[in-house]
Design a protein around this motif. Structure first.
Motif, PDB file in Angstrom:
ATOM      1  N   SER A 210      -8.251   2.944  -6.708  1.00  0.00           N
ATOM      2  CA  SER A 210      -8.858   1.637  -6.913  1.00  0.00           C
ATOM      3  C   SER A 210      -7.835   0.656  -7.476  1.00  0.00           C
ATOM      4  CB  SER A 210     -10.034   1.749  -7.881  1.00  0.00           C
ATOM      5  OG  SER A 210      -9.571   2.025  -9.196  1.00  0.00           O
ATOM      6  N   PHE A 211      -8.187  -0.618  -7.423  1.00  0.00           N
ATOM      7  CA  PHE A 211      -7.320  -1.648  -7.991  1.00  0.00           C
ATOM      8  C   PHE A 211      -7.097  -1.404  -9.484  1.00  0.00           C
ATOM      9  CE2 PHE A 211      -7.189  -5.710 -10.341  1.00  0.00           C
ATOM     10  CZ  PHE A 211      -5.940  -6.154  -9.936  1.00  0.00           C
TER      11      PHE A 211
ATOM     12  N   GLU B 104      -7.166   1.455 -11.092  1.00  0.00           N
ATOM     13  CA  GLU B 104      -6.263   2.588 -11.273  1.00  0.00           C
ATOM     14  C   GLU B 104      -4.817   2.164 -11.030  1.00  0.00           C
ATOM     15  OE1 GLU B 104      -7.814   6.636  -9.762  1.00  0.00           O
ATOM     16  OE2 GLU B 104      -8.951   5.152  -8.608  1.00  0.00           O
TER      17      GLU B 104
ATOM     18  N   LYS C  82      -5.954  -0.301   4.053  1.00  0.00           N
ATOM     19  CA  LYS C  82      -6.046   0.454   2.796  1.00  0.00           C
ATOM     20  C   LYS C  82      -6.046   1.938   3.141  1.00  0.00           C
ATOM     21  CE  LYS C  82      -7.123   0.813  -1.701  1.00  0.00           C
ATOM     22  NZ  LYS C  82      -6.217   0.399  -2.784  1.00  0.00           N
TER      23      LYS C  82
ATOM     24  N   GLU D 107      -8.821  -9.298  -9.494  1.00  0.00           N
ATOM     25  CA  GLU D 107      -9.150  -8.283  -8.494  1.00  0.00           C
ATOM     26  C   GLU D 107      -8.983  -8.881  -7.091  1.00  0.00           C
ATOM     27  OE1 GLU D 107     -11.114  -7.079  -6.079  1.00  0.00           O
ATOM     28  OE2 GLU D 107     -10.817  -4.957  -6.473  1.00  0.00           O
TER      29      GLU D 107
ATOM     30  N   LYS E 239     -10.047  -8.502  -4.106  1.00  0.00           N
ATOM     31  CA  LYS E 239     -11.155  -8.788  -3.185  1.00  0.00           C
ATOM     32  C   LYS E 239     -12.045  -9.927  -3.695  1.00  0.00           C
ATOM     33  CE  LYS E 239     -12.758  -4.534  -2.993  1.00  0.00           C
ATOM     34  NZ  LYS E 239     -11.749  -3.869  -3.832  1.00  0.00           N
TER      35      LYS E 239
ATOM     36  N   GLU F 133       0.822  -1.203   0.000  1.00  0.00           N
ATOM     37  CA  GLU F 133       0.000   0.000   0.000  1.00  0.00           C
ATOM     38  C   GLU F 133       0.860   1.259   0.000  1.00  0.00           C
ATOM     39  OE1 GLU F 133      -3.542   2.337   0.323  1.00  0.00           O
ATOM     40  OE2 GLU F 133      -3.187   0.265  -0.231  1.00  0.00           O
TER      41      GLU F 133
ATOM     42  N   GLN G 244      -7.302   6.126  -1.779  1.00  0.00           N
ATOM     43  CA  GLN G 244      -8.579   5.945  -2.447  1.00  0.00           C
ATOM     44  C   GLN G 244      -8.396   5.427  -3.877  1.00  0.00           C
ATOM     45  OE1 GLN G 244     -11.472   6.370  -0.739  1.00  0.00           O
ATOM     46  NE2 GLN G 244     -10.075   6.695   0.982  1.00  0.00           N
TER      47      GLN G 244
ATOM     48  N   GLU H  87      -9.490  -3.995   4.340  1.00  0.00           N
ATOM     49  CA  GLU H  87      -9.954  -4.947   3.335  1.00  0.00           C
ATOM     50  C   GLU H  87      -9.684  -6.367   3.824  1.00  0.00           C
ATOM     51  OE1 GLU H  87      -9.424  -2.561  -0.907  1.00  0.00           O
ATOM     52  OE2 GLU H  87      -8.195  -4.315  -0.470  1.00  0.00           O
TER      53      GLU H  87
END
Length: 212
Positions: free
Chosen positions: A201-202, A204, A196, A121, A123, A24, A199, A45
């Motif tokens: 996103s995966f 991005e 996390k 992805e 998640k 991260e 902001q 997450e």
């Protein structure tokens, strides 16, 4: 992740490597990240894990968990592994390869990606099976349900010799398997909690990595 298993303690990844999909925070941004943590400016997450149970003729010999992957690979000499794959007890395929990777979505951007597997992805909840350098014209990953149980059974060498291989959990915990042994891989009942901060996103983050 394995050390924190079942303790409900989240962790945050710091990238000291190169690709750093899981991380991260970049190491140069560590202090601002700590400030966000202390200000409660973060989300948690939950990530799927794998559980692997190894068996020999006398019963279970090892059990461990992995956040990224369980890799069954050759041990010692550079020889091909012969192994059978079963899903929920049903025979799927016989491989002659350097090994096979059972990966979570979180681990899809690690060894699985290097071996030609898909990016998933993080998640999501699926089990990925990716052969390592198979001696075949077919080199395809298989995406399975999180409810499936995968069994990898070690065969003999083609000249009849006994094979010795290693099952490696997240690159650290190792178990030796020999001809006739098997390892069963399934979704773990527990998850790993990852902090996390951003902001982004995966998708991005994936776009940035693909553009590098």
């Amino acid at each position: 992740a394995r050390d924190l298993f079942g303790r409900n303690i989240p962790f945050i990844g710091v990238n000291f490597g190169t690709l750093g999909y899981l991380a991260e925070v970049e190491k140069q941004n560590l202090i601002p990240a700590l400030e966000k943590l202390m200000a409660d400016e973060f989300q948690i997450e939950k990530r799927m894990m794998l559980c692997g149970k190894s068996y020999h003729s006398e019963g279970i010999m090892d059990q461990a968990r992995a956040l990224n992957d369980i890799v069954i690979t050759r041990k010692g000499s550079l020889e091909i592994i012969n192994f059978n794959i079963y899903v929920n007890g049903q025979f799927l395929h016989r491989y002659h390869a350097d090994g096979v990777i059972a990966s979570t979505p979180t681990g899809s951007t690690g060894y699985n990606l290097s071996a030609g597997g898909p990016i998933v992805e993080p998640k999501a909840e699926v089990i990925l099976l990716t052969p390592i350098c198979p001696h075949s014209m077919h080199n395809r990953s298989i995406v399975l349900s999180p409810r499936d149980k995968v069994t990898v059974e070690i065969e003999r060498h083609r000249d009849g010799r006994e094979l010795a291989v290693e099952a490696i959990f997240d690159g650290c915990h190792k178990v030796t398997l020999r001809t006739g042994d098997r390892i069963e891989v399934k979704k773990s009942e527990k998850t790993t909690e990852i902090v996390k901060l951003s902001q982004v996103s995966f998708l991005e983050a994936l776009h940035r990595k693909l553009s590098d």
